[in-house]
Design a protein around this motif. Structure first.
Motif, mmCIF file in Angstrom:
data_model
loop_
_atom_site.group_PDB
_atom_site.id
_atom_site.type_symbol
_atom_site.label_atom_id
_atom_site.label_comp_id
_atom_site.label_asym_id
_atom_site.label_seq_id
_atom_site.Cartn_x
_atom_site.Cartn_y
_atom_site.Cartn_z
ATOM 1 N N LEU A 46 58.802 53.474 51.553
ATOM 2 C CA LEU A 46 58.504 52.035 51.384
ATOM 3 C C LEU A 46 57.112 51.677 51.014
ATOM 4 N N SER A 47 56.582 50.591 50.538
ATOM 5 C CA SER A 47 55.296 50.244 50.397
ATOM 6 C C SER A 47 55.152 49.050 51.552
ATOM 7 N N PHE A 48 53.815 48.813 51.726
ATOM 8 C CA PHE A 48 53.172 48.009 53.001
ATOM 9 C C PHE A 48 53.816 46.484 52.792
ATOM 10 N N ASP A 49 53.909 46.253 51.303
ATOM 11 C CA ASP A 49 54.400 44.648 51.120
ATOM 12 C C ASP A 49 55.809 44.411 51.360
ATOM 13 N N VAL A 50 56.552 45.463 51.755
ATOM 14 C CA VAL A 50 57.948 45.061 52.148
ATOM 15 C C VAL A 50 58.243 45.153 53.755
ATOM 16 N N LEU A 51 57.198 45.446 54.577
ATOM 17 C CA LEU A 51 57.413 45.591 55.988
ATOM 18 C C LEU A 51 57.399 44.129 56.625
ATOM 19 N N ARG A 52 58.424 44.072 57.560
ATOM 20 C CA ARG A 52 59.076 42.985 58.188
ATOM 21 C C ARG A 52 58.886 42.825 59.532
ATOM 22 N N THR A 53 58.447 41.728 60.156
ATOM 23 C CA THR A 53 58.492 41.495 61.507
ATOM 24 C C THR A 53 59.685 41.872 62.299
ATOM 25 N N GLY A 54 59.746 42.488 63.437
ATOM 26 C CA GLY A 54 60.822 42.786 63.993
ATOM 27 C C GLY A 54 61.577 44.005 63.623
ATOM 28 N N LYS A 55 61.386 44.836 62.679
ATOM 29 C CA LYS A 55 61.969 45.888 61.985
ATOM 30 C C LYS A 55 61.237 47.219 62.530
ATOM 31 N N LYS A 56 61.933 48.235 62.684
ATOM 32 C CA LYS A 56 61.488 49.497 63.143
ATOM 33 C C LYS A 56 61.301 50.456 61.963
ATOM 34 N N TYR A 57 60.191 51.138 61.999
ATOM 35 C CA TYR A 57 59.643 51.980 60.849
ATOM 36 C C TYR A 57 59.014 53.240 61.416
ATOM 37 N N ARG A 58 59.269 54.390 60.578
ATOM 38 C CA ARG A 58 58.398 55.817 60.861
ATOM 39 C C ARG A 58 57.595 55.888 59.737
ATOM 40 N N LEU A 59 56.510 56.508 60.318
ATOM 41 C CA LEU A 59 55.236 56.838 59.479
ATOM 42 C C LEU A 59 54.694 58.507 59.584
ATOM 43 N N ILE A 60 54.977 59.081 58.510
ATOM 44 C CA ILE A 60 54.629 60.396 58.762
ATOM 45 C C ILE A 60 53.294 60.524 57.772
ATOM 46 N N ASN A 61 52.175 61.088 58.113
ATOM 47 C CA ASN A 61 51.053 61.089 57.525
ATOM 48 C C ASN A 61 50.008 62.175 58.033
ATOM 49 N N PHE A 62 49.799 63.469 57.212
ATOM 50 C CA PHE A 62 48.976 64.294 57.571
ATOM 51 C C PHE A 62 49.363 65.179 58.926
ATOM 52 N N GLY A 63 50.705 65.305 58.650
ATOM 53 C CA GLY A 63 51.634 65.947 59.758
ATOM 54 C C GLY A 63 52.160 65.412 61.013
ATOM 55 N N GLU A 64 51.351 64.148 61.178
ATOM 56 C CA GLU A 64 51.569 63.339 62.549
ATOM 57 C C GLU A 64 52.921 62.456 62.185
ATOM 58 N N GLN A 65 53.638 61.956 63.003
ATOM 59 C CA GLN A 65 54.863 61.181 63.008
ATOM 60 C C GLN A 65 54.698 59.917 63.877
ATOM 61 N N HIS A 66 54.818 58.638 63.439
ATOM 62 C CA HIS A 66 54.767 57.736 64.448
ATOM 63 C C HIS A 66 55.750 56.907 64.185
ATOM 64 N N GLU A 67 56.613 56.308 65.267
ATOM 65 C CA GLU A 67 57.607 55.365 65.089
ATOM 66 C C GLU A 67 57.150 54.118 65.758
ATOM 67 N N PHE A 68 57.385 52.762 65.182
ATOM 68 C CA PHE A 68 56.754 51.787 65.775
ATOM 69 C C PHE A 68 57.692 50.373 65.320
ATOM 70 N N ILE A 69 57.526 49.261 65.866
ATOM 71 C CA ILE A 69 58.101 48.087 65.337
ATOM 72 C C ILE A 69 56.906 47.104 65.032
ATOM 73 N N ILE A 70 56.943 46.409 64.003
ATOM 74 C CA ILE A 70 56.180 45.340 63.495
ATOM 75 C C ILE A 70 56.365 44.217 64.435
ATOM 76 N N GLU A 71 55.055 44.040 65.135
ATOM 77 C CA GLU A 71 55.030 42.669 66.098
ATOM 78 C C GLU A 71 54.534 41.334 65.240
ATOM 79 N N SER A 72 53.637 41.464 64.392
ATOM 80 C CA SER A 72 53.142 40.602 63.658
ATOM 81 C C SER A 72 52.416 40.911 62.324
#
Length: 68
Positions: free
Chosen positions: A4-30
Motif C-alpha cells: 500500500l501507499s501512505f495515502d490509502v491508510l485509514r483510521t481504525g484499520k490495522k497494518y503491518r510495516l516491514i522495513n530494514f528487517g523490522e516488522q511493526h503491526e499497528f492501528i491508525i488512531e488519527s
C-alpha cells in the motif's frame, strides 16, 4: 516499495510495516495535518507517529500491508 501507499491508510484499520528487517503491526488512531499518522503498536501498545518508523528511509524489503 510494495504493498500500500501512505495515502490509502485509514483510521481504525490495522497494518503491518516491514522495513530494514523490522516488522511493526499497528492501528491508525488519527491522521495528522502534516501527512503523518498517529499509530498504536498492536504488540507493545506504545503510541508513536508513523514517520518515526521510516525516518531513515525505505529499505529494499519495505512493504506496507493491511492486516485482516
Amino acid at each position: 516499495m510494495a504493498g500500500l501507499s501512505f495515502d490509502v491508510l485509514r483510521t481504525g484499520k490495522k497494518y503491518r510495516l516491514i522495513n530494514f528487517g523490522e516488522q511493526h503491526e499497528f492501528i491508525i488512531e488519527s491522521v495528522l495535518a502534516n501527512g503523518d499518522f498517529k499509530v498504536k503498536d498492536l504488540l507493545t501498545l506504545e503510541r508513536y507517529h508513523l514517520k518515526e518508523l521510516i525516518r531513515y528511509g525505505q529499505g529494499k524489503d519495505f512493504i506496507l500491508e493491511e492486516i485482516i
